[in-house]
Scaffold this motif. Sequence first.
Motif, PDB file in Angstrom:
ATOM      1  N   LEU A  15       0.821  -1.213   0.000  1.00 52.05           N
ATOM      2  CA  LEU A  15       0.000   0.000   0.000  1.00 52.05           C
ATOM      3  C   LEU A  15       0.855   1.263   0.000  1.00 52.05           C
ATOM      4  O   LEU A  15       0.530   2.236  -0.695  1.00 52.05           O
ATOM      5  CB  LEU A  15      -0.966  -0.009   1.188  1.00 52.05           C
ATOM      6  CG  LEU A  15      -2.046  -1.088   1.144  1.00 52.05           C
ATOM      7  CD1 LEU A  15      -2.923  -1.021   2.387  1.00 52.05           C
ATOM      8  CD2 LEU A  15      -2.888  -0.997  -0.129  1.00 52.05           C
ATOM      9  N   ASP A  16       1.959   1.245   0.757  1.00 46.51           N
ATOM     10  CA  ASP A  16       2.862   2.407   0.756  1.00 46.51           C
ATOM     11  C   ASP A  16       3.444   2.624  -0.640  1.00 46.51           C
ATOM     12  O   ASP A  16       3.508   3.763  -1.124  1.00 46.51           O
ATOM     13  CB  ASP A  16       3.992   2.218   1.773  1.00 46.51           C
ATOM     14  CG  ASP A  16       3.507   2.308   3.212  1.00 46.51           C
ATOM     15  OD1 ASP A  16       2.396   2.822   3.456  1.00 46.51           O
ATOM     16  OD2 ASP A  16       4.258   1.850   4.106  1.00 46.51           O
ATOM     17  N   ALA A  17       3.866   1.544  -1.283  1.00 43.21           N
ATOM     18  CA  ALA A  17       4.418   1.648  -2.644  1.00 43.21           C
ATOM     19  C   ALA A  17       3.345   2.132  -3.618  1.00 43.21           C
ATOM     20  O   ALA A  17       3.611   2.994  -4.467  1.00 43.21           O
ATOM     21  CB  ALA A  17       4.981   0.300  -3.089  1.00 43.21           C
ATOM     22  N   ALA A  18       2.142   1.599  -3.486  1.00 44.21           N
ATOM     23  CA  ALA A  18       1.051   1.999  -4.384  1.00 44.21           C
ATOM     24  C   ALA A  18       0.729   3.476  -4.227  1.00 44.21           C
ATOM     25  O   ALA A  18       0.493   4.172  -5.222  1.00 44.21           O
ATOM     26  CB  ALA A  18      -0.188   1.140  -4.121  1.00 44.21           C
ATOM     27  N   LEU A  60      -6.140   0.603  -0.634  1.00 46.38           N
ATOM     28  CA  LEU A  60      -5.459   1.883  -0.448  1.00 46.38           C
ATOM     29  C   LEU A  60      -6.471   2.992  -0.157  1.00 46.38           C
ATOM     30  O   LEU A  60      -6.276   3.811   0.748  1.00 46.38           O
ATOM     31  CB  LEU A  60      -4.627   2.209  -1.692  1.00 46.38           C
ATOM     32  CG  LEU A  60      -3.731   3.435  -1.625  1.00 46.38           C
ATOM     33  CD1 LEU A  60      -2.780   3.364  -0.443  1.00 46.38           C
ATOM     34  CD2 LEU A  60      -2.952   3.568  -2.930  1.00 46.38           C
ATOM     35  N   ALA A  61      -7.570   3.007  -0.901  1.00 43.60           N
ATOM     36  CA  ALA A  61      -8.618   4.010  -0.659  1.00 43.60           C
ATOM     37  C   ALA A  61      -9.240   3.807   0.720  1.00 43.60           C
ATOM     38  O   ALA A  61      -9.492   4.778   1.439  1.00 43.60           O
ATOM     39  CB  ALA A  61      -9.680   3.935  -1.753  1.00 43.60           C
ATOM     40  N   GLN A  67      -7.895   6.729   7.699  1.00 47.60           N
ATOM     41  CA  GLN A  67      -7.081   7.824   8.249  1.00 47.60           C
ATOM     42  C   GLN A  67      -7.921   9.088   8.403  1.00 47.60           C
ATOM     43  O   GLN A  67      -7.818   9.793   9.411  1.00 47.60           O
ATOM     44  CB  GLN A  67      -5.872   8.096   7.348  1.00 47.60           C
ATOM     45  CG  GLN A  67      -4.847   6.992   7.362  1.00 47.60           C
ATOM     46  CD  GLN A  67      -3.820   7.125   6.238  1.00 47.60           C
ATOM     47  OE1 GLN A  67      -4.024   7.829   5.254  1.00 47.60           O
ATOM     48  NE2 GLN A  67      -2.706   6.424   6.393  1.00 47.60           N
ATOM     49  N   LEU A  68      -8.756   9.372   7.416  1.00 52.60           N
ATOM     50  CA  LEU A  68      -9.628  10.548   7.489  1.00 52.60           C
ATOM     51  C   LEU A  68     -10.602  10.417   8.654  1.00 52.60           C
ATOM     52  O   LEU A  68     -10.760  11.352   9.454  1.00 52.60           O
ATOM     53  CB  LEU A  68     -10.387  10.720   6.169  1.00 52.60           C
ATOM     54  CG  LEU A  68     -11.460  11.814   6.140  1.00 52.60           C
ATOM     55  CD1 LEU A  68     -10.866  13.189   6.396  1.00 52.60           C
ATOM     56  CD2 LEU A  68     -12.206  11.780   4.811  1.00 52.60           C
ATOM     57  N   LEU A  69     -11.243   9.264   8.789  1.00 54.26           N
ATOM     58  CA  LEU A  69     -12.208   9.066   9.873  1.00 54.26           C
ATOM     59  C   LEU A  69     -11.535   9.118  11.239  1.00 54.26           C
ATOM     60  O   LEU A  69     -12.152   9.569  12.209  1.00 54.26           O
ATOM     61  CB  LEU A  69     -12.948   7.739   9.699  1.00 54.26           C
ATOM     62  CG  LEU A  69     -13.968   7.709   8.569  1.00 54.26           C
ATOM     63  CD1 LEU A  69     -14.534   6.303   8.390  1.00 54.26           C
ATOM     64  CD2 LEU A  69     -15.084   8.714   8.787  1.00 54.26           C
ATOM     65  N   ARG A  70     -10.272   8.698  11.324  1.00 52.07           N
ATOM     66  CA  ARG A  70      -9.526   8.786  12.585  1.00 52.07           C
ATOM     67  C   ARG A  70      -9.327  10.231  13.017  1.00 52.07           C
ATOM     68  O   ARG A  70      -9.064  10.496  14.178  1.00 52.07           O
ATOM     69  CB  ARG A  70      -8.167   8.096  12.476  1.00 52.07           C
ATOM     70  CG  ARG A  70      -8.238   6.654  12.901  1.00 52.07           C
ATOM     71  CD  ARG A  70      -6.858   6.057  13.030  1.00 52.07           C
ATOM     72  NE  ARG A  70      -6.667   5.235  11.854  1.00 52.07           N
ATOM     73  CZ  ARG A  70      -5.529   5.055  11.239  1.00 52.07           C
ATOM     74  NH1 ARG A  70      -4.435   5.618  11.664  1.00 52.07           N
ATOM     75  NH2 ARG A  70      -5.457   4.289  10.182  1.00 52.07           N
ATOM     76  N   ARG A 105      -6.839  12.860  -2.817  1.00 54.88           N
ATOM     77  CA  ARG A 105      -7.086  12.679  -4.255  1.00 54.88           C
ATOM     78  C   ARG A 105      -7.528  11.238  -4.524  1.00 54.88           C
ATOM     79  O   ARG A 105      -8.424  10.992  -5.319  1.00 54.88           O
ATOM     80  CB  ARG A 105      -5.811  13.033  -5.029  1.00 54.88           C
ATOM     81  CG  ARG A 105      -6.020  13.186  -6.512  1.00 54.88           C
ATOM     82  CD  ARG A 105      -4.807  13.813  -7.196  1.00 54.88           C
ATOM     83  NE  ARG A 105      -4.810  15.257  -6.991  1.00 54.88           N
ATOM     84  CZ  ARG A 105      -3.971  15.918  -6.171  1.00 54.88           C
ATOM     85  NH1 ARG A 105      -3.034  15.276  -5.520  1.00 54.88           N
ATOM     86  NH2 ARG A 105      -4.046  17.222  -6.043  1.00 54.88           N
ATOM     87  N   LEU A 106      -6.917  10.303  -3.832  1.00 52.90           N
ATOM     88  CA  LEU A 106      -7.288   8.897  -4.009  1.00 52.90           C
ATOM     89  C   LEU A 106      -8.699   8.628  -3.491  1.00 52.90           C
ATOM     90  O   LEU A 106      -9.506   8.003  -4.175  1.00 52.90           O
ATOM     91  CB  LEU A 106      -6.280   7.989  -3.295  1.00 52.90           C
ATOM     92  CG  LEU A 106      -6.593   6.510  -3.392  1.00 52.90           C
ATOM     93  CD1 LEU A 106      -6.416   6.033  -4.825  1.00 52.90           C
ATOM     94  CD2 LEU A 106      -5.719   5.714  -2.474  1.00 52.90           C
ATOM     95  N   ILE A 107      -9.007   9.129  -2.304  1.00 52.21           N
ATOM     96  CA  ILE A 107     -10.340   8.921  -1.730  1.00 52.21           C
ATOM     97  C   ILE A 107     -11.420   9.457  -2.666  1.00 52.21           C
ATOM     98  O   ILE A 107     -12.491   8.871  -2.796  1.00 52.21           O
ATOM     99  CB  ILE A 107     -10.468   9.625  -0.354  1.00 52.21           C
ATOM    100  CG1 ILE A 107      -9.591   8.948   0.695  1.00 52.21           C
ATOM    101  CG2 ILE A 107     -11.926   9.655   0.114  1.00 52.21           C
ATOM    102  CD1 ILE A 107      -9.487   9.734   1.997  1.00 52.21           C
ATOM    103  N   HIS A 108     -11.132  10.567  -3.334  1.00 53.19           N
ATOM    104  CA  HIS A 108     -12.122  11.234  -4.179  1.00 53.19           C
ATOM    105  C   HIS A 108     -11.957  10.903  -5.659  1.00 53.19           C
ATOM    106  O   HIS A 108     -12.533  11.568  -6.511  1.00 53.19           O
ATOM    107  CB  HIS A 108     -12.047  12.748  -3.960  1.00 53.19           C
ATOM    108  CG  HIS A 108     -12.367  13.138  -2.557  1.00 53.19           C
ATOM    109  ND1 HIS A 108     -11.400  13.261  -1.588  1.00 53.19           N
ATOM    110  CD2 HIS A 108     -13.545  13.391  -1.948  1.00 53.19           C
ATOM    111  CE1 HIS A 108     -11.969  13.590  -0.445  1.00 53.19           C
ATOM    112  NE2 HIS A 108     -13.266  13.670  -0.626  1.00 53.19           N
ATOM    113  N   SER A 109     -11.197   9.864  -5.981  1.00 54.26           N
ATOM    114  CA  SER A 109     -10.957   9.503  -7.379  1.00 54.26           C
ATOM    115  C   SER A 109     -12.148   8.746  -7.972  1.00 54.26           C
ATOM    116  O   SER A 109     -12.970   8.183  -7.257  1.00 54.26           O
ATOM    117  CB  SER A 109      -9.698   8.637  -7.491  1.00 54.26           C
ATOM    118  OG  SER A 109      -9.935   7.344  -6.950  1.00 54.26           O
TER     119      SER A 109
END
Length: 195
Positions: A15-18, A60-61, A67-70, A105-109
Amino acid sequence: MPKQQRGEATVEQVLDAALRIYTSSGEAGLTLGTITSASGVSSGSIYHHFGSLDGVVAALALRSLDQLLRELAPALMQAADARSGIRAVVLAYLDFVRDRPDAARLIHSVTADRLGMANARRIRDSQEARLTPIARWIHAHQESGELAVLSAPLIESLALGPVVAVVRRWLTVGDVDLEEAARELPDHIWRSVSA
């Protein structure tokens, strides 16, 4: 290292690499080959943990959403009243986006939207521990007469819908000022959810 910990470490490594690839090359750059190359994890192991390339993007999303909810849940819970809670959530969301634009950007892609729509109930269930306190907070502030008596999903949509729209515009078109949004949105959103 026990097998489960190795598996979790492998998942995080992938996930970090992605996310690094997504940040530098966008969704088009996310291929099984670039992920195996950047992570050092074999394609077989990636398929084992994620099932497919879409599985990597979905994970990943989901990690970014987590993370956002945290950040959103504690901001809401620490507020003294409903109005300051709405303000805190809006500001925490905007801060997250400003501080982590690649995750935002990923969350909203488009891809995350497609995967989210296809797996909405499963995603919601996986976030239940984070979402339940928010639903309780909404209910408590409805009981106190501060929030409109609407379903929790409607309150969530009224509170976060405008923020998501502003964030998407900031991430794509770039013609929105996040500082202006931070000043203006909380009061406008409050008027839509207050009792």
